[in-house]
Design a protein around this motif. Structure first.
Motif, PDB file in Angstrom:
ATOM      1  N   LEU A  77       0.832  -1.209   0.000  1.00 12.10           N
ATOM      2  CA  LEU A  77       0.000   0.000   0.000  1.00 12.10           C
ATOM      3  C   LEU A  77       0.867   1.260   0.000  1.00 12.10           C
ATOM      4  O   LEU A  77       0.575   2.231  -0.707  1.00 12.10           O
ATOM      5  CB  LEU A  77      -0.927  -0.019   1.226  1.00 12.10           C
ATOM      6  N   GLU A  78       1.932   1.241   0.792  1.00 11.19           N
ATOM      7  CA  GLU A  78       2.811   2.420   0.880  1.00 11.19           C
ATOM      8  C   GLU A  78       3.487   2.724  -0.454  1.00 11.19           C
ATOM      9  O   GLU A  78       3.812   3.877  -0.742  1.00 11.19           O
ATOM     10  CB  GLU A  78       3.843   2.223   1.992  1.00 11.19           C
ATOM     11  N   LYS A  79       3.700   1.709  -1.263  1.00 13.03           N
ATOM     12  CA  LYS A  79       4.291   1.905  -2.597  1.00 13.03           C
ATOM     13  C   LYS A  79       3.369   2.734  -3.503  1.00 13.03           C
ATOM     14  O   LYS A  79       3.806   3.318  -4.484  1.00 13.03           O
ATOM     15  CB  LYS A  79       4.563   0.545  -3.265  1.00 13.03           C
ATOM     16  N   GLU A  80       2.078   2.735  -3.165  1.00  9.73           N
ATOM     17  CA  GLU A  80       1.092   3.476  -3.966  1.00  9.73           C
ATOM     18  C   GLU A  80       0.985   4.937  -3.529  1.00  9.73           C
ATOM     19  O   GLU A  80       0.145   5.678  -4.025  1.00  9.73           O
ATOM     20  CB  GLU A  80      -0.283   2.794  -3.867  1.00  9.73           C
ATOM     21  N   ASP A  81       1.807   5.300  -2.548  1.00 14.99           N
ATOM     22  CA  ASP A  81       1.876   6.695  -2.101  1.00 14.99           C
ATOM     23  C   ASP A  81       0.521   7.208  -1.585  1.00 14.99           C
ATOM     24  O   ASP A  81       0.102   8.317  -1.884  1.00 14.99           O
ATOM     25  CB  ASP A  81       2.380   7.589  -3.254  1.00 14.99           C
ATOM     26  N   ASP A 294     -20.959  10.599   7.563  1.00  7.44           N
ATOM     27  CA  ASP A 294     -20.632   9.948   6.292  1.00  7.44           C
ATOM     28  C   ASP A 294     -19.128   9.741   6.196  1.00  7.44           C
ATOM     29  O   ASP A 294     -18.359  10.699   6.306  1.00  7.44           O
ATOM     30  CB  ASP A 294     -21.080  10.818   5.104  1.00  7.44           C
ATOM     31  N   ILE A 295     -18.741   8.500   5.995  1.00  9.21           N
ATOM     32  CA  ILE A 295     -17.320   8.185   5.821  1.00  9.21           C
ATOM     33  C   ILE A 295     -17.210   7.191   4.665  1.00  9.21           C
ATOM     34  O   ILE A 295     -18.210   6.618   4.235  1.00  9.21           O
ATOM     35  CB  ILE A 295     -16.713   7.559   7.100  1.00  9.21           C
ATOM     36  N   GLN A 296     -15.983   6.989   4.181  1.00  8.78           N
ATOM     37  CA  GLN A 296     -15.782   5.870   3.249  1.00  8.78           C
ATOM     38  C   GLN A 296     -14.838   4.878   3.912  1.00  8.78           C
ATOM     39  O   GLN A 296     -13.910   5.271   4.620  1.00  8.78           O
ATOM     40  CB  GLN A 296     -15.295   6.338   1.881  1.00  8.78           C
ATOM     41  N   ILE A 297     -15.139   3.610   3.709  1.00  4.98           N
ATOM     42  CA  ILE A 297     -14.356   2.561   4.359  1.00  4.98           C
ATOM     43  C   ILE A 297     -14.005   1.483   3.346  1.00  4.98           C
ATOM     44  O   ILE A 297     -14.851   1.077   2.550  1.00  4.98           O
ATOM     45  CB  ILE A 297     -15.112   1.971   5.574  1.00  4.98           C
ATOM     46  N   PHE A 298     -12.732   1.087   3.346  1.00  7.79           N
ATOM     47  CA  PHE A 298     -12.240   0.037   2.451  1.00  7.79           C
ATOM     48  C   PHE A 298     -11.566  -1.038   3.290  1.00  7.79           C
ATOM     49  O   PHE A 298     -11.081  -0.758   4.384  1.00  7.79           O
ATOM     50  CB  PHE A 298     -11.198   0.601   1.473  1.00  7.79           C
ATOM     51  N   ASN A 299     -11.532  -2.253   2.756  1.00 13.61           N
ATOM     52  CA  ASN A 299     -10.687  -3.263   3.416  1.00 13.61           C
ATOM     53  C   ASN A 299      -9.797  -3.907   2.363  1.00 13.61           C
ATOM     54  O   ASN A 299     -10.209  -4.121   1.222  1.00 13.61           O
ATOM     55  CB  ASN A 299     -11.526  -4.311   4.162  1.00 13.61           C
ATOM     56  N   ASP A 304      -7.211  -8.428  -5.135  1.00 18.57           N
ATOM     57  CA  ASP A 304      -8.423  -7.870  -5.738  1.00 18.57           C
ATOM     58  C   ASP A 304      -8.921  -6.649  -4.944  1.00 18.57           C
ATOM     59  O   ASP A 304      -9.151  -5.570  -5.508  1.00 18.57           O
ATOM     60  CB  ASP A 304      -9.513  -8.950  -5.801  1.00 18.57           C
ATOM     61  N   SER A 305      -9.063  -6.808  -3.629  1.00 24.50           N
ATOM     62  CA  SER A 305      -9.539  -5.689  -2.801  1.00 24.50           C
ATOM     63  C   SER A 305      -8.502  -4.565  -2.754  1.00 24.50           C
ATOM     64  O   SER A 305      -8.844  -3.385  -2.653  1.00 24.50           O
ATOM     65  CB  SER A 305      -9.894  -6.159  -1.386  1.00 24.50           C
ATOM     66  N   PHE A 306      -7.227  -4.925  -2.888  1.00 23.99           N
ATOM     67  CA  PHE A 306      -6.139  -3.938  -2.925  1.00 23.99           C
ATOM     68  C   PHE A 306      -6.286  -3.029  -4.156  1.00 23.99           C
ATOM     69  O   PHE A 306      -6.303  -1.804  -4.047  1.00 23.99           O
ATOM     70  CB  PHE A 306      -4.798  -4.671  -2.953  1.00 23.99           C
ATOM     71  N   ARG A 307      -6.459  -3.653  -5.317  1.00 23.11           N
ATOM     72  CA  ARG A 307      -6.553  -2.870  -6.564  1.00 23.11           C
ATOM     73  C   ARG A 307      -7.811  -2.011  -6.595  1.00 23.11           C
ATOM     74  O   ARG A 307      -7.770  -0.857  -7.032  1.00 23.11           O
ATOM     75  CB  ARG A 307      -6.493  -3.817  -7.770  1.00 23.11           C
ATOM     76  N   LYS A 308      -8.917  -2.582  -6.115  1.00 26.37           N
ATOM     77  CA  LYS A 308     -10.175  -1.821  -6.084  1.00 26.37           C
ATOM     78  C   LYS A 308     -10.028  -0.588  -5.182  1.00 26.37           C
ATOM     79  O   LYS A 308     -10.494   0.505  -5.518  1.00 26.37           O
ATOM     80  CB  LYS A 308     -11.312  -2.708  -5.562  1.00 26.37           C
ATOM     81  N   THR A 309      -9.383  -0.776  -4.036  1.00 19.49           N
ATOM     82  CA  THR A 309      -9.199   0.337  -3.089  1.00 19.49           C
ATOM     83  C   THR A 309      -8.320   1.423  -3.698  1.00 19.49           C
ATOM     84  O   THR A 309      -8.652   2.616  -3.628  1.00 19.49           O
ATOM     85  CB  THR A 309      -8.576  -0.174  -1.769  1.00 19.49           C
ATOM     86  N   ILE A 310      -7.217   1.024  -4.300  1.00 19.50           N
ATOM     87  CA  ILE A 310      -6.296   1.993  -4.919  1.00 19.50           C
ATOM     88  C   ILE A 310      -7.012   2.782  -6.017  1.00 19.50           C
ATOM     89  O   ILE A 310      -6.906   4.014  -6.094  1.00 19.50           O
ATOM     90  CB  ILE A 310      -5.043   1.288  -5.492  1.00 19.50           C
ATOM     91  N   ASP A 311      -7.781   2.076  -6.851  1.00 26.54           N
ATOM     92  CA  ASP A 311      -8.519   2.754  -7.940  1.00 26.54           C
ATOM     93  C   ASP A 311      -9.491   3.784  -7.380  1.00 26.54           C
ATOM     94  O   ASP A 311      -9.577   4.901  -7.885  1.00 26.54           O
ATOM     95  CB  ASP A 311      -9.278   1.721  -8.788  1.00 26.54           C
TER      96      ASP A 311
END
Length: 318
Positions: A77-81, A294-299, A304-311
């Motif tokens: 995740l940190e590599k994605e800045d 209102d918040i947004q939450i990702f896991n 798959d969940s990594f790429r969706k979150t980054i996008d």
């Protein structure tokens, strides 16, 4: 600009195969697993990826396994800045939060949590303690629950997870009684948890003392991110607080709901659960809903969940 907090799961979220796709696809993730194996002088990676489920369930194995998986995902995740300002973990997850904030080096944290697991296992004889999740019980009835069941032994709240979900901990007879009494008091559901001991109860005070001695062997750095402590739901102000808080955390209630409420008050609008499972995601959703925020939450627990979150995050930055 989003204000981001990273969340790290605790014991109970483990499963065979967790983190394997990160190991296979990201060198920074692979390095974390290899460092864990080397630091503990054991094939932890093999146990996590294709080992025996019962062996993984042992607290001294579960704790380093979850920490390693969480940090391996964090490194990708940190590599994605993705800039994050806050970190928090549930129980064991607090160590991942502290590594993410550079309080402990990973190679030290992995040894600490291995010992933490052993101390917790040794503190209470097998079958003497238990834990139970209680759903839908009003907070004002918890004191009544404790008062009604304490004739059977030690009992207290282990976790305040979110509105409508607490976890009780203590001696087995008291927890067995609490499962029955909580339903009489209006709980929707109460179930015994598949755990090896009464975590976050006063029965583990000796484990906390031993853990404190262990922690004093390692370098504690000033947090580079804002870490929220389990024991008081406050941001750690000084590195000198950390050892004492981690000692207390073993035998004190985990104030997770209160910690999320604090983060929302701080203006955090984006939460990312990093590691196996998605229980913290549901806790955060319920807490935010209860205070009408209102918040947004990702896991993120797999590629798959990594790429969706980054996008989604990058979309939000446009």
């Amino acid at each position: 600009m989003n204000k981001i907090a990273l969340l790290f799961p605790g014991q109970g979220s483990q499963y065979i195969g967790m983190g394997k796709d990160f190991f296979e696809n990201y060198n920074v993730s692979k390095e974390v697993f290899l460092e864990a194996d080397e630091s503990l002088d054991m094939d932890l990676s093999g146990l996590i990826f294709e080992g025996d489920k019962e062996e993984l369930q042992k607290t001294e194995n579960t704790q380093p396994a979850i920490l390693t998986t969480s940090i391996s995902i964090l490194k990708a995740l940190e590599k994605e800045d993705i800039g994050y300002e806050y970190t928090i973990g549930l129980s064991l997850g607090e160590y991942s939060a502290l590594v993410a904030s550079d309080v402990f080096k990973f190679k030290d944290a992995i040894k600490i949590v291995r010992q933490r697991g052993l101390f917790m296992e040794e503190a209470v004889p097998s079958n003497k303690g238990a834990m139970a999740a209680v759903l839908g019980l009003k907070l004002e009835k918890i004191d009544i629950l404790i008062e009604t069941c304490k004739d059977k032994g030690q009992i207290s709240v282990a976790n305040y997870n979110c509105p409508g979900q607490i976890v009780m901990t203590g001696e087995k007879a008291a927890i067995d009684k609490a499962v029955l009494v909580s339903k009489e008091l209006g709980a929707k559901k109460a179930v015994l948890l598949d755990v090896s001991g009464p975590f976050h109860s006063s029965m583990l005070e000796d484990a906390g003392e031993n853990l404190q001695k262990e922690l004093l062997k390692y370098k504690v750095n000033t947090p580079k991110k804002k870490v929220v402590s389990n024991v008081d739901a406050k941001i750690v102000k000084d590195k000198d607080e950390i050892v004492d808080k981690l000692k207390k955390q073993v035998s004190n209630s985990v104030l997770f709901q209160q910690s999320i409420e604090l983060l929302i008050e701080e203006g955090v609008d984006t939460f990312i659960e990093v590691g196996p499972g998605k229980s913290l995601t549901s806790f955060v959703k319920r807490t935010a809903k209860s205070i009408k925020k209102d918040i947004q939450i990702f896991n993120i627990e797999n590629i798959d969940s990594f790429r969706k979150t980054i996008d989604k995050l990058k979309e939000g930055h446009k």
